[in-house]
Design a protein around this motif. Structure first.
Motif, PDB file in Angstrom:
ATOM      1  N   ILE A   1      51.763  13.338 -20.312  1.00  0.00           N
ATOM      2  CA  ILE A   1      52.766  13.277 -21.359  1.00  0.00           C
ATOM      3  C   ILE A   1      53.989  14.040 -20.855  1.00  0.00           C
ATOM      4  N   PHE A   2      55.173  13.477 -21.106  1.00  0.00           N
ATOM      5  CA  PHE A   2      56.406  14.109 -20.640  1.00  0.00           C
ATOM      6  C   PHE A   2      57.226  14.549 -21.842  1.00  0.00           C
ATOM      7  N   LEU A   3      57.593  15.825 -21.882  1.00  0.00           N
ATOM      8  CA  LEU A   3      58.417  16.389 -22.936  1.00  0.00           C
ATOM      9  C   LEU A   3      59.836  16.498 -22.406  1.00  0.00           C
ATOM     10  N   SER A   4      60.689  15.597 -22.844  1.00  0.00           N
ATOM     11  CA  SER A   4      62.038  15.503 -22.307  1.00  0.00           C
ATOM     12  C   SER A   4      62.940  16.581 -22.889  1.00  0.00           C
ATOM     13  N   VAL A   5      63.832  17.085 -22.037  1.00  0.00           N
ATOM     14  CA  VAL A   5      64.786  18.084 -22.503  1.00  0.00           C
ATOM     15  C   VAL A   5      65.821  17.447 -23.423  1.00  0.00           C
ATOM     16  N   ALA A   6      65.977  16.115 -23.324  1.00  0.00           N
ATOM     17  CA  ALA A   6      66.911  15.424 -24.222  1.00  0.00           C
ATOM     18  C   ALA A   6      66.376  15.350 -25.643  1.00  0.00           C
ATOM     19  N   GLU A   7      65.055  15.442 -25.775  1.00  0.00           N
ATOM     20  CA  GLU A   7      64.443  15.441 -27.101  1.00  0.00           C
ATOM     21  C   GLU A   7      64.710  16.801 -27.754  1.00  0.00           C
ATOM     22  N   SER A   8      64.729  16.819 -29.044  1.00  0.00           N
ATOM     23  CA  SER A   8      64.945  18.077 -29.747  1.00  0.00           C
ATOM     24  C   SER A   8      63.738  18.989 -29.569  1.00  0.00           C
ATOM     25  N   ALA A   9      63.973  20.268 -29.731  1.00  0.00           N
ATOM     26  CA  ALA A   9      62.877  21.226 -29.611  1.00  0.00           C
ATOM     27  C   ALA A   9      61.794  20.938 -30.639  1.00  0.00           C
ATOM     28  N   THR A  10      62.218  20.565 -31.839  1.00  0.00           N
ATOM     29  CA  THR A  10      61.239  20.241 -32.881  1.00  0.00           C
ATOM     30  C   THR A  10      60.425  19.013 -32.501  1.00  0.00           C
ATOM     31  N   GLY A  11      61.071  18.008 -31.900  1.00  0.00           N
ATOM     32  CA  GLY A  11      60.352  16.795 -31.515  1.00  0.00           C
ATOM     33  C   GLY A  11      59.317  17.062 -30.436  1.00  0.00           C
ATOM     34  N   ASN A  12      59.646  17.854 -29.432  1.00  0.00           N
ATOM     35  CA  ASN A  12      58.691  18.158 -28.377  1.00  0.00           C
ATOM     36  C   ASN A  12      57.515  18.970 -28.893  1.00  0.00           C
ATOM     37  N   LEU A  13      57.796  19.948 -29.728  1.00  0.00           N
ATOM     38  CA  LEU A  13      56.700  20.748 -30.279  1.00  0.00           C
ATOM     39  C   LEU A  13      55.826  19.906 -31.197  1.00  0.00           C
ATOM     40  N   ASN A  14      56.415  18.939 -31.879  1.00  0.00           N
ATOM     41  CA  ASN A  14      55.650  18.051 -32.754  1.00  0.00           C
ATOM     42  C   ASN A  14      54.743  17.130 -31.943  1.00  0.00           C
ATOM     43  N   ILE A  15      55.228  16.672 -30.751  1.00  0.00           N
ATOM     44  CA  ILE A  15      54.396  15.818 -29.890  1.00  0.00           C
ATOM     45  C   ILE A  15      53.146  16.570 -29.454  1.00  0.00           C
ATOM     46  N   VAL A  16      53.307  17.816 -29.066  1.00  0.00           N
ATOM     47  CA  VAL A  16      52.153  18.609 -28.632  1.00  0.00           C
ATOM     48  C   VAL A  16      51.185  18.827 -29.784  1.00  0.00           C
ATOM     49  N   GLN A  17      51.711  19.046 -30.983  1.00  0.00           N
ATOM     50  CA  GLN A  17      50.838  19.220 -32.139  1.00  0.00           C
ATOM     51  C   GLN A  17      50.064  17.933 -32.443  1.00  0.00           C
ATOM     52  N   GLU A  18      50.681  16.784 -32.251  1.00  0.00           N
ATOM     53  CA  GLU A  18      49.986  15.514 -32.478  1.00  0.00           C
ATOM     54  C   GLU A  18      48.896  15.288 -31.434  1.00  0.00           C
ATOM     55  N   LEU A  19      49.164  15.677 -30.197  1.00  0.00           N
ATOM     56  CA  LEU A  19      48.126  15.588 -29.175  1.00  0.00           C
ATOM     57  C   LEU A  19      46.926  16.445 -29.549  1.00  0.00           C
ATOM     58  N   SER A  20      47.186  17.605 -30.100  1.00  0.00           N
ATOM     59  CA  SER A  20      46.090  18.477 -30.529  1.00  0.00           C
ATOM     60  C   SER A  20      45.286  17.846 -31.662  1.00  0.00           C
ATOM     61  N   LYS A  21      45.969  17.191 -32.609  1.00  0.00           N
ATOM     62  CA  LYS A  21      45.262  16.570 -33.729  1.00  0.00           C
ATOM     63  C   LYS A  21      44.376  15.422 -33.266  1.00  0.00           C
ATOM     64  N   LEU A  22      44.818  14.654 -32.261  1.00  0.00           N
ATOM     65  CA  LEU A  22      44.029  13.525 -31.770  1.00  0.00           C
ATOM     66  C   LEU A  22      43.042  13.925 -30.685  1.00  0.00           C
ATOM     67  N   ARG A  23      42.875  15.237 -30.457  1.00  0.00           N
ATOM     68  CA  ARG A  23      41.914  15.756 -29.471  1.00  0.00           C
ATOM     69  C   ARG A  23      42.166  15.150 -28.087  1.00  0.00           C
ATOM     70  N   TRP A  24      43.387  15.325 -27.629  1.00  0.00           N
ATOM     71  CA  TRP A  24      43.742  14.848 -26.287  1.00  0.00           C
ATOM     72  C   TRP A  24      42.905  15.551 -25.218  1.00  0.00           C
ATOM     73  N   LEU A  25      42.524  16.772 -25.486  1.00  0.00           N
ATOM     74  CA  LEU A  25      41.610  17.513 -24.612  1.00  0.00           C
ATOM     75  C   LEU A  25      40.243  17.534 -25.263  1.00  0.00           C
ATOM     76  N   ASP A  26      39.231  17.117 -24.499  1.00  0.00           N
ATOM     77  CA  ASP A  26      37.867  17.092 -25.027  1.00  0.00           C
ATOM     78  C   ASP A  26      36.895  17.450 -23.912  1.00  0.00           C
ATOM     79  N   ALA A  27      35.645  17.041 -24.095  1.00  0.00           N
ATOM     80  CA  ALA A  27      34.605  17.425 -23.138  1.00  0.00           C
ATOM     81  C   ALA A  27      34.792  16.776 -21.769  1.00  0.00           C
ATOM     82  N   GLN A  28      35.506  15.666 -21.693  1.00  0.00           N
ATOM     83  CA  GLN A  28      35.716  15.003 -20.408  1.00  0.00           C
ATOM     84  C   GLN A  28      36.873  15.607 -19.602  1.00  0.00           C
ATOM     85  N   THR A  29      37.616  16.516 -20.213  1.00  0.00           N
ATOM     86  CA  THR A  29      38.743  17.133 -19.513  1.00  0.00           C
ATOM     87  C   THR A  29      38.227  18.016 -18.383  1.00  0.00           C
ATOM     88  N   ARG A  30      38.742  17.753 -17.187  1.00  0.00           N
ATOM     89  CA  ARG A  30      38.350  18.553 -16.030  1.00  0.00           C
ATOM     90  C   ARG A  30      39.469  19.481 -15.559  1.00  0.00           C
TER      91      ARG A  30
END
Length: 756
Positions: free
Chosen positions: A311-340
């Motif tokens: 996932i790429f967090l662009s500097v052109a995106e607002s600070a709120t938008g980038n932080l919101n993307i990371v929060q959404e990744l957390s809600k969808l469990r982007w990191l799980d047991a298969q993460t190495r």
């Protein structure tokens, strides 16, 4: 001014008469009138050597026979002849040492100028400590949820925990006085410290001075799911599947491209099906265009360019938008047991230093359910375990030749390249002569060292050329909304170049010993190492057996509980640190208190290791070096005695000799003997002394071998004295120990005779 055929016979008669008178005066210490005179008294004699009169300066080429010299000074012919024969080798030795010193200094200057170490250190410290907080927040990341806290939340160093909670909608809010909202809050700053919204041209800065390039790239590598490695186990039904260390990779096949090149075939059906099969997550929400999670669906699909899920967090995106993307990744469990593995990468530019900085933080997820932690309390050697938390920061100069100083460095780099290739040609010439003459023109160990050093220099030059070519072939257009991989590639080349630079500096330091061979005092160190080599090899056999044995023992006893002993290599490093003083009462080795782990075994292990390693083996090591040094020093003194000296010549003596020669050359109204004339006079005078007509044992032996008329007994006698072992050594005839000096005035007659 003597002319005619009787000059030589007259000089001979005067010389013999003068020698007989001097022989009588040298023992009594009296002057010509028979009275005792302290000025004409003989100096203390060398052990085993009887000389006539005072020893003159060894700088024989500058001996002058001035008209105003009324004192009958004594010339040490033995020392003078040795110094004259040694002078060409002395000049050549110091010349080679000087050239190599200049070459090494040039290389070090170029290396330091290319790396710009002070500025690079400032950038590294700012990122490692100020942003990433390697010893605090990063060390607290143990689980997937901690990684999102590390990105979004502040960290309390006193409590050792992340603070409160974070919410991105509708505006970033923090609870429990969370400072900055993690590292993303520092990278994407939207407000100043007064809460005022920053202007567009003020955003994208890290600590006000470092401009972020593109944004932040986060890449995840996921492992495969399969049967457990244990095989047919009774507990397979209880634990049906395992998350393997093998990561998922989807590589497209190659196909022919333009101009004979090959490109990736991204439309290959097998590749497309494998990419689709690599998807994970809640597809009902990710594949729904109306869903709020639809923009981040690419993070849940394998990306061949990134080598993982990114996932790429662009500097052109607002600070709120980038932080919101990371929060959404957390809600969808982007990191799980298969993460190495998780890698956080970004690049920024500092205009004050004119350098780009690439930073990458990698966390590896172990098979016990946690990220392998960075442990700041562990021993220094165990802070970076295999596959553990790793912080890599590299400074890259994308404009290496911009100002006047850079072009001066470019000129020095070209001079350095010419010097390297000149050394290579000289070494190839020596190898060719060795092949033709069927004998090595240089000792094998120095030949191997020179070849290895020059090979590393060539690799260093090639890497530098590749780096410069890559920089100028891929100019970076800024500002940009993409992650530029060119910074990562240039930093990898720079790291490789630094690795070869380390080897080069180490080999050059060892090569200096090669240029110490010509100087008697410096050669003592070389002889010490040579004399101690055999003993040190046998000592290392004993030491390694004991060392590895205790490392295995420490791994068995303490490895399950102490990180410093969790593997045999790290146990060896912890024990080696203890040899350097990293121990404490307790007993403690590294940062492990062995008593609390195993009270009895810990004490026994500690005291046996300290007693044998410190009190026995280290003292034996020192004793071997001391014995070898004494032997080398005695050998140096023996060589000095053969030249008529008490001790070997020091570097200060050589420098003083050069100064005396220079001053003598500028002295007015003095008759100076050329080097060839003085050496010829010395040789002729030596043949007239009571030494059988020879100055050295080698000279007599060569005469006997040429005439082939000498007696076999005399040849055996000379061979027993070591004359035939080394033709380059100066084993003086025993008669020289009796009469090794002559009068200056009588010596002047010999010089005039040779001149005629």
């Amino acid at each position: 001014k003597m002319r005619g055929g009787g000059a030589a016979s007259m000089v001979l008669r005067n010389a013999r008469s003068r020698l007989r008178r001097l022989a009588g005066q040298s023992d009594s210490g009296s002057d010509r009138t028979g009275r005792s005179s302290p000025k004409s008294a003989s100096p203390p004699r060398s052990p085993g050597q009887r000389t006539l009169g005072a020893e003159l300066s060894t700088d024989t080429e500058s001996l002058t026979l001035g008209e105003g010299n009324k004192h009958d000074d004594m010339v040490n012919v033995k020392r003078s002849l040795a110094d004259m024969k040694r002078w060409p080798g002395l000049v050549n030795g110091y010349t080679n040492l000087g050239f190599f010193t200049v070459f090494f200094g040039l290389y070090v200057y170029i290396l330091l100028a290319q790396q710009d170490i002070p500025d690079s250190h400032k950038i590294d410290f700012m990122v490692r400590i100020g942003l990433l907080d390697q010893d605090g927040a990063l060390a607290s990341v143990n689980e997937p949820g901690d990684f999102f806290d590390y990105l979004l939340k502040g960290y309390d160093s006193k409590k050792g925990a992340f603070l409160g909670s974070y919410s991105a909608n509708p505006t970033p809010t923090y609870t429990d006085d969370t400072p900055g909202g993690g590292i993303l809050g520092k990278l994407f700053v939207s407000q100043d410290y007064n809460g005022k919204t920053l202007a567009t041209n003020e955003t994208g800065y890290l600590f006000n001075y470092n401009k972020l390039i593109g944004g932040v790239q986060i890449v995840q590598q996921r492992g495969k799911v399969g049967s457990c490695p244990s095989g047919a186990s009774l507990y397979d039904l209880f634990y049906p599947s395992c998350y393997l260390s093998d990561v998922i990779q989807v590589v497209p096949p190659q196909m022919a491209g333009p101009n004979g090149t090959t490109v990736d075939n991204l439309l290959d059906p097998a590749f497309v099906n494998a990419t689709i099969a690599s998807r994970f997550g809640d597809r009902t929400q990710l594949d729904n265009p109306d869903s709020a999670y639809y923009p981040i669906r690419s993070a849940f699909e394998y990306n061949n360019t990134l080598g993982g899920y990114g996932i790429f967090l662009s500097v052109a995106e607002s600070a709120t938008g980038n932080l919101n993307i990371v929060q959404e990744l957390s809600k969808l469990r982007w990191l799980d047991a298969q993460t190495r593995k998780i890698t956080l990468k970004f690049t920024f530019y500092n205009g004050h230093f004119g350098r780009f900085a690439y930073a990458a933080t990698t966390l590896t997820f172990s098979q016990v359910g946690q990220f392998v932690p960075y442990d700041p309390n562990s021993a220094a050697v165990a802070r970076k375990t295999g596959g553990g938390t790793e912080v890599r920061i590299a400074s890259v100069n994308m404009e290496p030749y911009l100002v006047y100083v850079d072009f001066v460095r470019l000129g020095l780099e070209l001079v350095f390249m010419a010097a390297v290739f000149a050394q290579c040609s000289h070494l190839l010439r020596l190898v060719g002569l060795s092949v033709v003459r069927r004998r090595l023109m240089i000792p094998p160990h120095w030949l191997f060292l020179d070849c290895a050093n020059l090979a590393c220099f060539i690799v260093f030059i090639v890497l530098r050329i590749v780096l410069i070519t890559k920089i100028y072939s891929n100019p970076v257009a800024v500002p940009t909304n993409q992650y530029k991989k060119i910074f990562e590639e240039c930093s990898n080349l720079t790291d490789t170049q630094i690795s070869f630079s380390f080897i080069n500096v180490l080999l050059c330091t060892i090569r200096f010993f090669k240029y110490y061979e010509f100087q008697p005092r410096l050669r003592i160190v070389n002889r010490t190492i040579g004399a101690a080599t055999v003993h040190l090899i046998h000592f290392m056999i004993i030491f390694l057996v004991f060392f590895v044995g205790f490392a295995v023992l420490g791994n068995i006893i303490f490895g399950a509980q102490v990180r410093d002993f969790f593997s045999i290599p790290y146990a060896m490093m912890a024990l080696f640190e203890s040899l350097l003083g990293n121990i404490a009462s307790g007993p403690t080795i590294g940062n492990a208190n062995l008593y609390y782990i195993s009270p009895y075994l810990g004490l026994i292990f500690f005291f046996i290791w300290i007693f044998i390693s410190f009190l026995v083996l280290l003292n034996i090591f020192i004793a071997i070096l001391m014995d070898a040094y004494n032997s080398a020093k005695e050998a140096g003194r023996e060589d000095a005695r053969r030249e008529g000296r008490e001790n070997p010549r020091a570097v200060v003596d050589d420098v003083a000799g050069v100064i005396v020669r220079a001053m003598s050359a500028m002295r007015p109204r003095s008759w100076k003997a050329p080097a060839w004339l003085l050496q010829e006079a010395l040789a002729r005078f030596a043949r007239k002394m009571d030494a059988g007509g020879f100055a050295t044992v080698q000279e007599e032996l060569k005469s006997l071998e040429r005439s082939k008329q000498a007696l076999e007994a005399r040849i055996e006698e000379l061979k027993q004295q070591g004359a035939d072992e080394d033709p380059g050594s100066w084993d003086y005839h025993p008669a020289w120990q009796v009469r090794a000096a002559c009068s200056r005035k009588m010596f002047a007659g010999w010089i005039q005779h040779c001149e005629l």
